[in-house]
Design an enzyme around this catalytic site. Sequence first.
Site: not given
Length: 263
Positions: A156, A169
Amino acid sequence: MSQTSTGSSPDILDSFRLDGRVAIVTGASEGIGRALSLGLAAAGADVVVCSRDKSKLEGLVAEIGALGRRAEAYSIDLSHVDQIEGLREFVRDRFGGLHILVNGAAYTIEALAWDTTEPEWNKSLDTSLKGTFFACTILGQLMRDAGYGKIINLSSTFARSTIPTRSVYSAIKAAISHLTESLAVEWGPEGIRVNSLAPTAVRTPSRAEYLAKFEDDVVKRIPLGRIAETDDLLAAAVYLASPASDFVTGHTLFVDGGFVANG
Ligand SMILES: NC(=O)c1ccc[n+]([C@@H]2O[C@H](COP(=O)([O-])OP(=O)(O)OC[C@H]3O[C@@H](n4cnc5c(N)ncnc54)[C@H](OP(=O)(O)O)[C@@H]3O)[C@@H](O)[C@H]2O)c1
């Protein structure tokens, strides 16, 4: 299977084809994993689509079948290593080998660090990092046997930047990108290429609530002026899965409309 440069071949587009290849996609029941399963099939691959809830995969299997490819649904909880071993044996029995692994499954915490609980931490790490690591090592054994393979880990833009509520995350995605480099270094001599695909915000079911609140703010940080749709990722995934990228390993490919470059 091709392991060499496509050089100056006039058939350069052929090097993007995946005919005769077998792929596993985890997290295939929705969002990015679902779209990538269809994208790999459209490029020629047979696909084993995985998630915990097999019933959510039935429509996808039918769609891949309609493209003329073979698809099988497999129910797995990636936080259990013995279940990944079961998937390896399933693929060995049914397909005889594995060429492509897309590690798409994840569990995303959206909470301030102060509010993050140990069970949430464990669930996130077990699904997204432990699950990806052992999918690579256990399913990668099929690639090692053949001396060739292509692994794509979903990272990401949060591997390189972050916002409040995404501490866990972001840590996981940074780890995924660095794990990708580590495995690429270890497994290059065995013909296994390991790369990461790193999108910015993508319109998927799990992000619907977040985007309903924050889409305008996110878009302001993206030079190309919109968030990603799942289809934006297909060509990059096919590239990383195909012989076209056979000399590319240990790379994180950002498909992010310029988000990371924007700081
Ligand atoms: N969407 C975005 O904006 C975005 C941006 C950058 C990166 N990414 C990354 O791209 C990947 C896909 O994102 P997404 O938004 O499409 O989906 P996601 O919500 O991150 O993942 C959902 C998928 O993971 C599966 N899954 C969840 N826990 C599992 C477990 N324990 N074992 C096996 N499968 C499990 C779910 O199926 P079941 O519930 O049926 O198990 C579902 O198919 C993720 O790695 C995500 O971090 C997403």
